[in-house]
Design a protein around this motif. Sequence first.
Motif, mmCIF file in Angstrom:
data_model
loop_
_atom_site.group_PDB
_atom_site.id
_atom_site.type_symbol
_atom_site.label_atom_id
_atom_site.label_comp_id
_atom_site.label_asym_id
_atom_site.label_seq_id
_atom_site.Cartn_x
_atom_site.Cartn_y
_atom_site.Cartn_z
ATOM 1 N N THR A 41 0.819 -1.219 0.000
ATOM 2 C CA THR A 41 0.000 0.000 0.000
ATOM 3 C C THR A 41 0.850 1.265 0.000
ATOM 4 O OG1 THR A 41 -1.711 -1.200 1.215
ATOM 5 C CG2 THR A 41 -1.870 1.199 1.201
ATOM 6 N N GLY A 42 1.981 1.245 0.656
ATOM 7 C CA GLY A 42 2.782 2.457 0.763
ATOM 8 C C GLY A 42 3.666 2.767 -0.429
ATOM 9 N N VAL A 43 3.601 1.970 -1.500
ATOM 10 C CA VAL A 43 4.465 2.182 -2.663
ATOM 11 C C VAL A 43 3.706 2.929 -3.757
ATOM 12 C CG1 VAL A 43 5.806 1.052 -4.469
ATOM 13 C CG2 VAL A 43 5.802 0.118 -2.154
ATOM 14 N N ALA A 44 4.260 4.069 -4.179
ATOM 15 C CA ALA A 44 3.643 4.826 -5.270
ATOM 16 C C ALA A 44 3.856 4.101 -6.594
ATOM 17 C CB ALA A 44 4.253 6.222 -5.333
ATOM 18 N N ARG A 45 2.874 4.172 -7.473
ATOM 19 C CA ARG A 45 2.995 3.496 -8.767
ATOM 20 C C ARG A 45 4.133 4.073 -9.618
ATOM 21 N NH1 ARG A 45 -0.822 -0.166 -10.245
ATOM 22 N NH2 ARG A 45 -2.574 -0.397 -8.802
ATOM 23 N N ASP A 46 4.521 5.322 -9.350
ATOM 24 C CA ASP A 46 5.655 5.909 -10.069
ATOM 25 C C ASP A 46 6.942 5.129 -9.809
ATOM 26 O OD1 ASP A 46 3.984 7.813 -11.025
ATOM 27 O OD2 ASP A 46 4.696 9.435 -9.721
ATOM 28 N N ALA A 47 6.991 4.417 -8.688
ATOM 29 C CA ALA A 47 8.202 3.675 -8.325
ATOM 30 C C ALA A 47 8.460 2.512 -9.266
ATOM 31 C CB ALA A 47 8.104 3.164 -6.893
ATOM 32 N N ILE A 48 7.435 2.069 -9.989
ATOM 33 C CA ILE A 48 7.633 0.952 -10.921
ATOM 34 C C ILE A 48 7.442 1.413 -12.363
ATOM 35 C CG2 ILE A 48 7.043 -0.840 -9.264
ATOM 36 C CD1 ILE A 48 4.270 -0.951 -10.709
ATOM 37 N N GLU A 49 7.755 2.668 -12.623
ATOM 38 C CA GLU A 49 7.650 3.204 -13.980
ATOM 39 C C GLU A 49 8.437 2.376 -15.001
ATOM 40 O OE1 GLU A 49 6.806 5.346 -17.291
ATOM 41 O OE2 GLU A 49 5.818 5.440 -15.339
ATOM 42 N N PRO A 50 9.623 1.832 -14.651
ATOM 43 C CA PRO A 50 10.365 1.043 -15.650
ATOM 44 C C PRO A 50 9.784 -0.350 -15.903
ATOM 45 C CG PRO A 50 11.826 1.902 -13.915
ATOM 46 C CD PRO A 50 10.424 2.026 -13.435
ATOM 47 N N ALA A 51 8.758 -0.755 -15.175
ATOM 48 C CA ALA A 51 8.262 -2.128 -15.265
ATOM 49 C C ALA A 51 7.567 -2.400 -16.587
ATOM 50 C CB ALA A 51 7.301 -2.413 -14.116
ATOM 51 N N ARG A 52 7.447 -3.681 -16.907
ATOM 52 C CA ARG A 52 6.773 -4.105 -18.127
ATOM 53 C C ARG A 52 5.335 -3.595 -18.145
ATOM 54 N NH1 ARG A 52 6.278 -10.344 -18.823
ATOM 55 N NH2 ARG A 52 4.097 -10.205 -19.400
ATOM 56 N N ARG A 53 4.942 -2.981 -19.256
ATOM 57 C CA ARG A 53 3.642 -2.318 -19.324
ATOM 58 C C ARG A 53 2.460 -3.290 -19.263
ATOM 59 N NH1 ARG A 53 6.504 1.202 -18.197
ATOM 60 N NH2 ARG A 53 6.800 3.232 -19.154
ATOM 61 N N ASP A 54 2.627 -4.490 -19.811
ATOM 62 C CA ASP A 54 1.493 -5.416 -19.858
ATOM 63 C C ASP A 54 1.450 -6.367 -18.672
ATOM 64 O OD1 ASP A 54 3.735 -6.774 -20.675
ATOM 65 O OD2 ASP A 54 2.709 -7.970 -22.189
ATOM 66 N N HIS A 90 7.902 -3.621 -2.060
ATOM 67 C CA HIS A 90 7.494 -3.138 -0.738
ATOM 68 C C HIS A 90 8.252 -1.860 -0.397
ATOM 69 C CE1 HIS A 90 11.247 -4.578 1.200
ATOM 70 N NE2 HIS A 90 11.196 -5.497 0.242
ATOM 71 N N ALA A 91 7.819 -1.204 0.657
ATOM 72 C CA ALA A 91 8.392 0.094 1.021
ATOM 73 C C ALA A 91 9.546 -0.016 2.000
ATOM 74 C CB ALA A 91 7.296 0.989 1.606
ATOM 75 N N GLY A 92 9.939 -1.235 2.375
ATOM 76 C CA GLY A 92 11.036 -1.402 3.318
ATOM 77 C C GLY A 92 10.633 -1.165 4.755
ATOM 78 N N THR A 93 9.343 -1.092 5.012
ATOM 79 C CA THR A 93 8.840 -0.898 6.376
ATOM 80 C C THR A 93 8.863 -2.234 7.125
ATOM 81 O OG1 THR A 93 6.584 -1.341 5.660
ATOM 82 C CG2 THR A 93 7.328 0.959 5.587
ATOM 83 N N PRO A 94 8.724 -2.209 8.451
ATOM 84 C CA PRO A 94 8.657 -3.479 9.194
ATOM 85 C C PRO A 94 7.560 -4.407 8.674
ATOM 86 C CG PRO A 94 9.013 -1.672 10.710
ATOM 87 C CD PRO A 94 8.782 -1.045 9.372
ATOM 88 N N ALA A 95 6.393 -3.829 8.320
ATOM 89 C CA ALA A 95 5.297 -4.658 7.794
ATOM 90 C C ALA A 95 5.683 -5.266 6.450
ATOM 91 C CB ALA A 95 4.028 -3.823 7.649
ATOM 92 N N GLY A 96 6.359 -4.485 5.615
ATOM 93 C CA GLY A 96 6.784 -4.997 4.317
ATOM 94 C C GLY A 96 7.831 -6.091 4.452
ATOM 95 N N LEU A 97 8.777 -5.900 5.365
ATOM 96 C CA LEU A 97 9.817 -6.906 5.578
ATOM 97 C C LEU A 97 9.228 -8.181 6.183
ATOM 98 C CD1 LEU A 97 12.654 -4.574 6.904
ATOM 99 C CD2 LEU A 97 12.464 -5.618 4.636
ATOM 100 N N ALA A 98 8.218 -8.025 7.028
ATOM 101 C CA ALA A 98 7.556 -9.201 7.598
ATOM 102 C C ALA A 98 6.831 -9.989 6.510
ATOM 103 C CB ALA A 98 6.566 -8.771 8.683
ATOM 104 N N ALA A 99 6.204 -9.252 5.577
ATOM 105 C CA ALA A 99 5.541 -9.917 4.454
ATOM 106 C C ALA A 99 6.554 -10.663 3.598
ATOM 107 C CB ALA A 99 4.775 -8.887 3.624
#
Length: 330
Positions: free
Chosen positions: A253-266, A295-304
């Motif tokens: 939830t805490g990751v902005a979609r701009d962070a994966i701008e280089p990702a495959r479009r489809d 993930h955002a590197g938060t404790p919740a993200g690292l636990a996941a």
Amino acid sequence: MALYPLFADLEGRDVLVVGGGEVAARKIAALLKAGARVRLHARAILHPDVAAALAAGRIDRLGGDFDPAWLEMVWLVVAATDDTAFNAALAVEAGTRRRLINVVDDAALSTFQVPAVVDRSPLVIAISSGGVAPMLARRVREQMETLLDPALGPLAALFGRYRQRIRQALPDMGLRRRWFERLLDGRLDRAHAAGGAGQVENAFLDELERAGEWARHAAGGAVALLAAAAMPDLYTLRALRVLNEADAIVLSTGVARDAIEPARRDALHLQVPDAEADGLALEHALGGSRVVYVHAGTPAGLAACARLSAACHEAGIACRDVPSVAAGPV
């Protein structure tokens, strides 16, 4: 984007070029390479390449005064003269007849632009600045020339020539995409360096022969764990690779979609809370997808990440932690 990019099939089609100097010679050479039938009107033939093409019968010359009716016979028009008034009048005549025209060095009068080109035929990359900064387009082309391996041209031709055999060997589109990526990841570079296009074809056919066996081992899914970078241009090459190869990308939830701008479009993009991310990522991996959990590197993200890694290990799914940003100062 002001211009609509397209590639024109000019094989056997008439194109009118007006002018006989150096610029006209460059335009004529490119048009002939594309298979166009060039019709030339020029007050004087100033360039030896134009004279040679005329003498060899590769282009036709239209004599006398310019006749606007000639525009009815052609698909495209190129004005390569230094007569500004004539070029403007020709642009009007072409527009009246709904013919696309390129007036060299005059974007305002042109209805199509000729881009800078990186040629790895049949793979062709066109770069345009919309006519406002042609030197910038050329600079980008020069940079692209150094980035794209010469083997890409022969390889693209092989993909087309053996398309049906590839489909038969790899009927699943996802596996077929992975196989393409595998070949494009440099596996055939050495073959081209060693023996050119012929050696590339031999190596390609060897890979195609073994495609079925490879597919049996590659059918399973995989998971990559990736901490989101603050800026997309900070990602490591390895991180960019997994983002471009992903079938599904699960974002916390805490990751902005701009962070994966280089990702495959489809790729399938799914944004969920960290508490649900591990279950969703595992579900898609079990279905055969290559999944990236961002993930955002938060404790919740690292636990996941820890839960997902353990679940993958238990299910026999490959799971790896991918460094997102290079260590040390940038």
